[in-house]
Design a protein around this motif. Structure first.
Motif, PDB file in Angstrom:
ATOM      1  N   ALA A  48       0.820  -1.214   0.000  1.00 32.46           N
ATOM      2  CA  ALA A  48       0.000   0.000   0.000  1.00 32.46           C
ATOM      3  C   ALA A  48       0.853   1.263   0.000  1.00 32.46           C
ATOM      4  O   ALA A  48       0.549   2.251  -0.685  1.00 32.46           O
ATOM      5  CB  ALA A  48      -0.946  -0.011   1.206  1.00 32.46           C
ATOM      6  N   LEU A  49       1.954   1.243   0.756  1.00 36.19           N
ATOM      7  CA  LEU A  49       2.836   2.416   0.800  1.00 36.19           C
ATOM      8  C   LEU A  49       3.525   2.654  -0.543  1.00 36.19           C
ATOM      9  O   LEU A  49       3.685   3.799  -0.983  1.00 36.19           O
ATOM     10  CB  LEU A  49       3.879   2.240   1.914  1.00 36.19           C
ATOM     11  CG  LEU A  49       3.339   2.240   3.351  1.00 36.19           C
ATOM     12  CD1 LEU A  49       4.477   1.981   4.341  1.00 36.19           C
ATOM     13  CD2 LEU A  49       2.645   3.557   3.682  1.00 36.19           C
ATOM     14  N   LEU A  50       3.945   1.557  -1.181  1.00 40.37           N
ATOM     15  CA  LEU A  50       4.579   1.706  -2.493  1.00 40.37           C
ATOM     16  C   LEU A  50       3.606   2.272  -3.523  1.00 40.37           C
ATOM     17  O   LEU A  50       3.967   3.104  -4.359  1.00 40.37           O
ATOM     18  CB  LEU A  50       5.112   0.352  -2.968  1.00 40.37           C
ATOM     19  CG  LEU A  50       6.336  -0.188  -2.220  1.00 40.37           C
ATOM     20  CD1 LEU A  50       6.677  -1.594  -2.713  1.00 40.37           C
ATOM     21  CD2 LEU A  50       7.521   0.742  -2.387  1.00 40.37           C
ATOM     22  N   ALA A  51       2.354   1.814  -3.475  1.00 41.45           N
ATOM     23  CA  ALA A  51       1.352   2.352  -4.396  1.00 41.45           C
ATOM     24  C   ALA A  51       1.117   3.831  -4.149  1.00 41.45           C
ATOM     25  O   ALA A  51       0.984   4.627  -5.094  1.00 41.45           O
ATOM     26  CB  ALA A  51       0.045   1.566  -4.241  1.00 41.45           C
ATOM     27  N   SER A  52       1.086   4.227  -2.892  1.00 40.62           N
ATOM     28  CA  SER A  52       0.888   5.648  -2.573  1.00 40.62           C
ATOM     29  C   SER A  52       2.063   6.492  -3.036  1.00 40.62           C
ATOM     30  O   SER A  52       1.885   7.600  -3.551  1.00 40.62           O
ATOM     31  CB  SER A  52       0.684   5.804  -1.056  1.00 40.62           C
ATOM     32  OG  SER A  52       0.483   7.154  -0.720  1.00 40.62           O
ATOM     33  N   ALA A  53       3.285   5.971  -2.870  1.00 39.08           N
ATOM     34  CA  ALA A  53       4.475   6.724  -3.288  1.00 39.08           C
ATOM     35  C   ALA A  53       4.561   6.861  -4.799  1.00 39.08           C
ATOM     36  O   ALA A  53       5.068   7.848  -5.316  1.00 39.08           O
ATOM     37  CB  ALA A  53       5.732   6.038  -2.749  1.00 39.08           C
ATOM     38  N   VAL A  59      -4.587   6.540  -5.022  1.00 40.07           N
ATOM     39  CA  VAL A  59      -4.270   5.143  -5.339  1.00 40.07           C
ATOM     40  C   VAL A  59      -3.779   4.422  -4.085  1.00 40.07           C
ATOM     41  O   VAL A  59      -4.074   3.226  -3.871  1.00 40.07           O
ATOM     42  CB  VAL A  59      -3.232   5.068  -6.472  1.00 40.07           C
ATOM     43  CG1 VAL A  59      -2.832   3.622  -6.754  1.00 40.07           C
ATOM     44  CG2 VAL A  59      -3.772   5.715  -7.727  1.00 40.07           C
ATOM     45  N   GLY A  60      -3.048   5.139  -3.227  1.00 36.32           N
ATOM     46  CA  GLY A  60      -2.591   4.535  -1.977  1.00 36.32           C
ATOM     47  C   GLY A  60      -3.743   4.141  -1.077  1.00 36.32           C
ATOM     48  O   GLY A  60      -3.721   3.080  -0.428  1.00 36.32           O
ATOM     49  N   VAL A  65      -7.243  -0.300   1.095  1.00 25.00           N
ATOM     50  CA  VAL A  65      -8.528  -0.994   1.242  1.00 25.00           C
ATOM     51  C   VAL A  65      -8.452  -2.382   0.624  1.00 25.00           C
ATOM     52  O   VAL A  65      -8.889  -3.393   1.229  1.00 25.00           O
ATOM     53  CB  VAL A  65      -9.653  -0.169   0.602  1.00 25.00           C
ATOM     54  CG1 VAL A  65     -10.957  -0.967   0.585  1.00 25.00           C
ATOM     55  CG2 VAL A  65      -9.836   1.141   1.347  1.00 25.00           C
ATOM     56  N   VAL A  66      -7.910  -2.481  -0.597  1.00 26.40           N
ATOM     57  CA  VAL A  66      -7.807  -3.784  -1.269  1.00 26.40           C
ATOM     58  C   VAL A  66      -6.916  -4.730  -0.470  1.00 26.40           C
ATOM     59  O   VAL A  66      -7.250  -5.925  -0.271  1.00 26.40           O
ATOM     60  CB  VAL A  66      -7.271  -3.601  -2.695  1.00 26.40           C
ATOM     61  CG1 VAL A  66      -6.971  -4.956  -3.343  1.00 26.40           C
ATOM     62  CG2 VAL A  66      -8.243  -2.825  -3.541  1.00 26.40           C
ATOM     63  N   ALA A  67      -5.770  -4.231   0.022  1.00 21.11           N
ATOM     64  CA  ALA A  67      -4.863  -5.075   0.804  1.00 21.11           C
ATOM     65  C   ALA A  67      -5.516  -5.514   2.103  1.00 21.11           C
ATOM     66  O   ALA A  67      -5.350  -6.665   2.549  1.00 21.11           O
ATOM     67  CB  ALA A  67      -3.570  -4.316   1.080  1.00 21.11           C
ATOM     68  N   ASN A  68      -6.277  -4.611   2.745  1.00 23.35           N
ATOM     69  CA  ASN A  68      -6.957  -4.948   3.990  1.00 23.35           C
ATOM     70  C   ASN A  68      -7.977  -6.048   3.770  1.00 23.35           C
ATOM     71  O   ASN A  68      -8.063  -7.014   4.547  1.00 23.35           O
ATOM     72  CB  ASN A  68      -7.616  -3.698   4.566  1.00 23.35           C
ATOM     73  CG  ASN A  68      -8.209  -3.940   5.942  1.00 23.35           C
ATOM     74  OD1 ASN A  68      -9.285  -4.522   6.073  1.00 23.35           O
ATOM     75  ND2 ASN A  68      -7.508  -3.479   6.977  1.00 23.35           N
ATOM     76  N   GLY A 104       0.768   6.304   3.735  1.00 21.55           N
ATOM     77  CA  GLY A 104       0.697   6.598   2.314  1.00 21.55           C
ATOM     78  C   GLY A 104       0.566   8.079   2.026  1.00 21.55           C
ATOM     79  O   GLY A 104       1.193   8.605   1.100  1.00 21.55           O
ATOM     80  N   SER A 105      -0.264   8.758   2.838  1.00 16.96           N
ATOM     81  CA  SER A 105      -0.438  10.204   2.649  1.00 16.96           C
ATOM     82  C   SER A 105       0.866  10.943   2.888  1.00 16.96           C
ATOM     83  O   SER A 105       1.245  11.849   2.122  1.00 16.96           O
ATOM     84  CB  SER A 105      -1.535  10.717   3.581  1.00 16.96           C
ATOM     85  OG  SER A 105      -2.773  10.107   3.288  1.00 16.96           O
ATOM     86  N   LEU A 106       1.553  10.581   3.971  1.00 12.96           N
ATOM     87  CA  LEU A 106       2.827  11.250   4.267  1.00 12.96           C
ATOM     88  C   LEU A 106       3.861  10.982   3.178  1.00 12.96           C
ATOM     89  O   LEU A 106       4.599  11.884   2.758  1.00 12.96           O
ATOM     90  CB  LEU A 106       3.351  10.783   5.628  1.00 12.96           C
ATOM     91  CG  LEU A 106       2.520  11.202   6.847  1.00 12.96           C
ATOM     92  CD1 LEU A 106       3.109  10.589   8.119  1.00 12.96           C
ATOM     93  CD2 LEU A 106       2.492  12.726   6.970  1.00 12.96           C
ATOM     94  N   LEU A 107       3.936   9.728   2.750  1.00 16.88           N
ATOM     95  CA  LEU A 107       4.904   9.392   1.715  1.00 16.88           C
ATOM     96  C   LEU A 107       4.573  10.082   0.405  1.00 16.88           C
ATOM     97  O   LEU A 107       5.465  10.575  -0.305  1.00 16.88           O
ATOM     98  CB  LEU A 107       4.926   7.877   1.529  1.00 16.88           C
ATOM     99  CG  LEU A 107       6.037   7.316   0.638  1.00 16.88           C
ATOM    100  CD1 LEU A 107       7.395   7.739   1.156  1.00 16.88           C
ATOM    101  CD2 LEU A 107       5.937   5.795   0.568  1.00 16.88           C
ATOM    102  N   SER A 108       3.273  10.145   0.069  1.00 15.72           N
ATOM    103  CA  SER A 108       2.868  10.839  -1.157  1.00 15.72           C
ATOM    104  C   SER A 108       3.206  12.318  -1.076  1.00 15.72           C
ATOM    105  O   SER A 108       3.700  12.913  -2.031  1.00 15.72           O
ATOM    106  CB  SER A 108       1.372  10.636  -1.384  1.00 15.72           C
ATOM    107  OG  SER A 108       0.943  11.354  -2.531  1.00 15.72           O
ATOM    108  N   SER A 109       2.953  12.932   0.087  1.00 15.05           N
ATOM    109  CA  SER A 109       3.280  14.354   0.266  1.00 15.05           C
ATOM    110  C   SER A 109       4.781  14.589   0.147  1.00 15.05           C
ATOM    111  O   SER A 109       5.228  15.581  -0.444  1.00 15.05           O
ATOM    112  CB  SER A 109       2.777  14.835   1.624  1.00 15.05           C
ATOM    113  OG  SER A 109       1.374  14.716   1.714  1.00 15.05           O
TER     114      SER A 109
END
Length: 529
Positions: A48-53, A59-60, A65-68, A104-109
């Motif tokens: 999930a983190l990689l998708a967000s980054a 997308v993250g 949600v999908v991973a959960n 994910g939000s932090l990594l995307s930011s």
């Protein structure tokens, strides 16, 4: 590395996220008892983190949600159902979704901030490079050429050109890149250039239409990311303006580098502003240089009037006095007195003629109207002709000539002869009375050195560097010998036009003026008179 456009789209990211989750589930499901639920949860969190980054926080969030759901359905007892029996697992799944969303939000930011920092760094480097390239340019043409080269190097278009409009006619001032960059603007380009100047914003032309870019956001008629990319392929026109004054437009052919983001119009506006300011600085420097030249010309005119006013008035006063005396009927002048008056008139007329000739010669040299005619001439013949013409100035002196008969020079006969005449007259005027003047010509490699030497007191070392300056007169001669200070400046001008150079040497006794001329091939029999 930047991903290809199709891989950077969010829809692609969502599809790849589902596929990656399925692949990870398929890989972990057979060995779930050995791996452990904690490790499985961490692997899905990493996904999930990689998708967000990679694709951003939306997308993250989808990946979390999908991973959960996949973790709950395939790995949390009871298996293959979304029901959770153990309260600890419920808390763990909730924490999983929260951590995935926040991380994910932090990594995307952070990724967005890093990309923005890289873009701003690239923009700063481009503007710094532009300033360095243009700061030493003293001519507007050079500055504009440097601007085009910097644009091609930074934004990577096929070509760049600066267009200017004068009286409704557009022309290319400078260009760089492809050969097509220097083409004359077509009717459509001229219309777009006028639009760019009117709107004071970049105008982009693509296969799908025209867009006027605003400093903050570009309105794209083509729609979507594809429209932006198509507009970047064809043509971009950026106004070069400072305040209310427009210098023209900067025309970019081809696609602009994506290093500066999807909307490079802000950089284009800044770039154009810096370029326009640089061009304005060059024009101001040129205007200042022109003003300085005018000031120096005005000072020269003032110095000329100051210098020659006395030289013009003195002979006129002598002539006027002598003529008035001769016309005075109340006085009976003796023959000796009349002769003295006439000699005064004659000598003062000659002096006045010399001053006027010097002024005319200097004007001819500086105005560029003199067109030298080069011929191979006998060096000895030139010296003999110069001695003959200057005969009236060296009466009572010996003027010697030492030059091989076969030695020749390639020069203009009339100009170099006049320069030699001036030097002989100068030597007779300033050297010790009765002493000889020596004329000599010697070979010096592919040059010939023609020397005019006297046996006078010489020139002080402090005056040697200034003897060829206009209106300059050495202090020890200014009161003793009359002159305008133009003679040696005229000599230097004549020698330069004749293809040579002149220098002065003054040892302990005497002064030598050495003229260096190209050696000739075969002597001409005649000397221009």
């Amino acid at each position: 590395m930047r991903l290809p456009e199709i891989l950077r789209q969010e829809a692609t990211g969502g599809v790849l996220t589902v596929l990656a989750t399925a692949a990870l589930t398929g890989a972990l499901a057979p060995a779930q008892h050995r791996v452990g639920l904690l490790n499985e949860g961490l692997l899905f969190l990493l996904l999930a983190l990689l998708a967000s980054a990679t694709w951003g926080w939306r997308v993250g969030l989808f990946a979390a949600v999908v991973a959960n759901l996949s973790l709950n359905f395939f790995f949390v007892p009871p298996l293959h159902t979304l029901t959770v029996q153990d309260p600890e697992n419920i808390v763990a799944l909730l924490l999983f979704i929260v951590v995935a969303i926040i991380g994910g939000s932090l990594l995307s930011s952070a990724q967005i901030a890093a990309a923005e920092a890289r873009r701003r760094q690239a923009e700063t480097q481009v503007l710094l490079s532009l300033s360095r390239a243009m700061i030493g340019r003293t001519h507007p043409e050079d500055a504009l050429a440097a601007l085009c080269e910097e644009v091609v190097g930074a934004l990577r278009p096929d070509g760049a050109a600066v267009l200017s409009s004068s009286g409704g006619a557009w022309r290319v001032l400078a260009s760089a890149g492809s050969d097509a960059a220097g083409r004359a603007p077509a009717a459509e380009e001229r219309a777009l250039a006028e639009q760019a100047l009117t709107s004071n914003a970049p105008v982009m032309l693509g296969r799908t239409g025209v867009s006027a870019a605003r400093p903050r956001r570009m309105a794209v008629r083509a729609g979507g990311r594809r429209g932006i990319e198509e507009m970047k392929r064809a043509l971009t026109l950026v106004p070069l303006r400072v305040g209310e004054r427009a210098f023209g437009v900067l025309r970019l052919d081809g696609r602009i580098s994506t290093v500066f983001g999807e909307h490079p119009e802000q950089l284009l506006v800044t770039f154009a502003g810096e370029a326009a300011l640089a061009v304005q600085r060059v024009e101001l420097a040129a205007a200042a240089a022109h003003a300085e030249a005018l000031r120096e010309a005005d000072e020269m005119k003032t110095a000329l009037m100051t210098s020659i006013s006395h030289d013009l008035k003195t002979p006129l006063a002598g002539i006027k006095t002598s003529v008035s005396s001769l016309l005075d009927a109340t006085v009976r002048w003796s023959r000796e007195d009349v002769t003295a008056f006439l000699e005064t008139i004659d000598s003062q007329a000659d002096r006045l003629n010399r001053v006027i000739s010097d002024i005319l010669d200097l004007n001819r040299i500086e105005s560029g109207v003199v067109a030298p005619v080069f011929r191979s001439l006998s060096a000895r013949g030139l010296l003999e002709e110069a001695r003959r013409r200057a005969a009236s100035s060296w009466q009572g002196r010996e003027v010697t000539i030492d030059a091989p008969a076969a030695l020749t020079v390639e020069t203009d006969a009339a100009l170099i002869t006049q320069a030699l005449v001036n030097l002989i007259e100068n030597a007779a005027k300033y050297s010790t009375a009765g002493r000889a003047v020596h004329l000599r010509a010697t070979a010096a490699g592919d040059r010939v050195e023609v020397t005019v030497a006297d046996e006078g007191p010489g020139i002080a070392s402090g005056d040697l560097a200034h003897v060829f300056d206009r209106f300059y007169r050495a202090a020890e001669h200014s009161g003793r010998v009359k002159g305008s200070g133009l003679g040696l400046a005229i000599v230097k001008g004549f020698v330069t036009l004749s293809g040579g150079s002149v220098r002065v040497e003054s040892p302990r006794a005497g002064t030598r003026f050495v003229i260096s001329l190209p050696a000739g091939v075969a002597a001409d029999t005649g000397v221009a008179r």
